[in-house]
Structures are given as C-alpha cells and as structure tokens.
Design a protein around this motif. Structure first.
Motif, PDB file in Angstrom:
ATOM      1  N   ARG A  92       0.836  -1.205   0.000  1.00 48.69           N
ATOM      2  CA  ARG A  92       0.000   0.000   0.000  1.00 48.69           C
ATOM      3  C   ARG A  92       0.871   1.255   0.000  1.00 48.69           C
ATOM      4  O   ARG A  92       1.846   1.335   0.728  1.00 48.69           O
ATOM      5  CB  ARG A  92      -0.907  -0.003   1.226  1.00 48.69           C
ATOM      6  N   VAL A  93       0.489   2.213  -0.805  1.00 50.14           N
ATOM      7  CA  VAL A  93       1.217   3.478  -0.898  1.00 50.14           C
ATOM      8  C   VAL A  93       0.900   4.321   0.345  1.00 50.14           C
ATOM      9  O   VAL A  93      -0.248   4.390   0.779  1.00 50.14           O
ATOM     10  CB  VAL A  93       0.806   4.231  -2.183  1.00 50.14           C
ATOM     11  N   ILE A 137      -0.159   7.282   2.754  1.00 44.73           N
ATOM     12  CA  ILE A 137      -1.213   8.274   2.579  1.00 44.73           C
ATOM     13  C   ILE A 137      -0.648   9.609   2.102  1.00 44.73           C
ATOM     14  O   ILE A 137      -1.235  10.271   1.260  1.00 44.73           O
ATOM     15  CB  ILE A 137      -2.003   8.442   3.891  1.00 44.73           C
ATOM     16  N   GLY A 138       0.513   9.999   2.601  1.00 46.38           N
ATOM     17  CA  GLY A 138       1.119  11.264   2.214  1.00 46.38           C
ATOM     18  C   GLY A 138       1.816  11.231   0.862  1.00 46.38           C
ATOM     19  O   GLY A 138       2.396  12.223   0.438  1.00 46.38           O
ATOM     20  N   GLY A 139       1.793  10.097   0.191  1.00 45.31           N
ATOM     21  CA  GLY A 139       2.443   9.959  -1.104  1.00 45.31           C
ATOM     22  C   GLY A 139       3.756   9.210  -1.000  1.00 45.31           C
ATOM     23  O   GLY A 139       4.204   8.847   0.077  1.00 45.31           O
ATOM     24  N   GLY A 140       4.355   8.970  -2.124  1.00 47.05           N
ATOM     25  CA  GLY A 140       5.603   8.224  -2.168  1.00 47.05           C
ATOM     26  C   GLY A 140       5.378   6.813  -2.651  1.00 47.05           C
ATOM     27  O   GLY A 140       4.320   6.473  -3.173  1.00 47.05           O
ATOM     28  N   ASP A 141       6.395   5.986  -2.456  1.00 47.85           N
ATOM     29  CA  ASP A 141       6.337   4.603  -2.906  1.00 47.85           C
ATOM     30  C   ASP A 141       5.931   3.679  -1.775  1.00 47.85           C
ATOM     31  O   ASP A 141       6.200   3.951  -0.604  1.00 47.85           O
ATOM     32  CB  ASP A 141       7.715   4.168  -3.422  1.00 47.85           C
ATOM     33  N   ALA A 142       5.337   2.563  -2.157  1.00 47.42           N
ATOM     34  CA  ALA A 142       5.018   1.522  -1.184  1.00 47.42           C
ATOM     35  C   ALA A 142       6.322   0.917  -0.659  1.00 47.42           C
ATOM     36  O   ALA A 142       7.383   1.104  -1.248  1.00 47.42           O
ATOM     37  CB  ALA A 142       4.170   0.442  -1.843  1.00 47.42           C
ATOM     38  N   PHE A 143       6.240   0.197   0.443  1.00 42.44           N
ATOM     39  CA  PHE A 143       7.431  -0.416   1.034  1.00 42.44           C
ATOM     40  C   PHE A 143       7.993  -1.529   0.160  1.00 42.44           C
ATOM     41  O   PHE A 143       9.199  -1.731   0.104  1.00 42.44           O
ATOM     42  CB  PHE A 143       7.117  -0.952   2.430  1.00 42.44           C
ATOM     43  N   ILE A 144       7.114  -2.283  -0.502  1.00 40.40           N
ATOM     44  CA  ILE A 144       7.543  -3.348  -1.406  1.00 40.40           C
ATOM     45  C   ILE A 144       6.718  -3.278  -2.688  1.00 40.40           C
ATOM     46  O   ILE A 144       5.675  -2.626  -2.741  1.00 40.40           O
ATOM     47  CB  ILE A 144       7.450  -4.756  -0.767  1.00 40.40           C
ATOM     48  N   SER A 145       7.170  -3.967  -3.720  1.00 38.26           N
ATOM     49  CA  SER A 145       6.530  -3.955  -5.028  1.00 38.26           C
ATOM     50  C   SER A 145       5.094  -4.491  -4.971  1.00 38.26           C
ATOM     51  O   SER A 145       4.806  -5.437  -4.239  1.00 38.26           O
ATOM     52  CB  SER A 145       7.364  -4.812  -5.980  1.00 38.26           C
ATOM     53  N   PRO A 146       4.179  -3.906  -5.774  1.00 35.65           N
ATOM     54  CA  PRO A 146       2.789  -4.350  -5.796  1.00 35.65           C
ATOM     55  C   PRO A 146       2.605  -5.818  -6.191  1.00 35.65           C
ATOM     56  O   PRO A 146       1.579  -6.412  -5.898  1.00 35.65           O
ATOM     57  CB  PRO A 146       2.119  -3.439  -6.823  1.00 35.65           C
ATOM     58  N   GLU A 147       3.591  -6.416  -6.842  1.00 33.30           N
ATOM     59  CA  GLU A 147       3.454  -7.822  -7.235  1.00 33.30           C
ATOM     60  C   GLU A 147       3.434  -8.757  -6.023  1.00 33.30           C
ATOM     61  O   GLU A 147       3.024  -9.905  -6.119  1.00 33.30           O
ATOM     62  CB  GLU A 147       4.553  -8.229  -8.200  1.00 33.30           C
TER      63      GLU A 147
END
Length: 104
Positions: A6-7, A9-19
C-alpha cells in the motif's frame, strides 16, 4: 505482505513492489510465505492500515520450488536471515531451531 504494497497516505512509494500482494507468492524459484504475529494495540500506519490491524511480529520463510534448489531461508522482525537444508520452523521471535543457522 499485502499491507506493505500500500502506498503511504502522504504519497511516495510503497514499502515493497505491488506484485507481492499476497502472503504466499512464488518468485525466482522460491515460494515465500509470510505469517504475521498477533495483532495488538497498534496505531494506524502511514499507509492506511487501521489501528489494531498491524502486527508487531512476523515470520517470513522461503523454500525452493521442487527441483530448483536445496536451501531454505527464513527471517523475522529480529532481522537475522537463517538458512537450512530443510524447511525452517518459523518463529515469531528469536532464532529458529537447528538445523537453521544465521547467514547475516
């Protein structure tokens, strides 16, 4: 693992890849399994997980797909990665039992 994709809330990248959107996933000849520990009195997270829904402990194991290899791996929130010639008995805290040995 799904919560880590999950991305914030304040923006940026998720901790790990969506896959990695499932708690069991095959990748690179290994099957990865995440087991969360007990949920407790946790605050909401930066990426929208509600209060009380995150876990303070976890165990992540990786086992080779049949015919691919013979090394098993595991880690927990302690940060040490363990290897073994057999499936590692997952532990939420501390070192897993022998024959697992730390590699870092």
């Amino acid at each position: 693992m799904r919560d880590l994709t999950r991305v914030p809330i304040g923006g940026g990248d998720a901790f790990i890849s969506p896959e990695f959107n499932r708690n069991t996933i095959g990748r690179g000849g290994y099957i990865f399994r995440l087991r969360r520990g007990q949920r407790g009195a946790s605050p909401p997270t930066c990426n929208g997980v509600r209060a009380g829904r995150s876990a303070a402990t976890y165990y992540m194991g990786a086992e080779p797909e049949p015919g691919i290899g013979s090394r098993f791996f595991g880690t927990n929130q302690g940060g040490t990665i363990y290897q073994s010639p057999t499936r590692i008995q997952g532990t939420q805290e501390g070192a897993p039992p022998s024959p697992a040995v730390p590699i870092q």
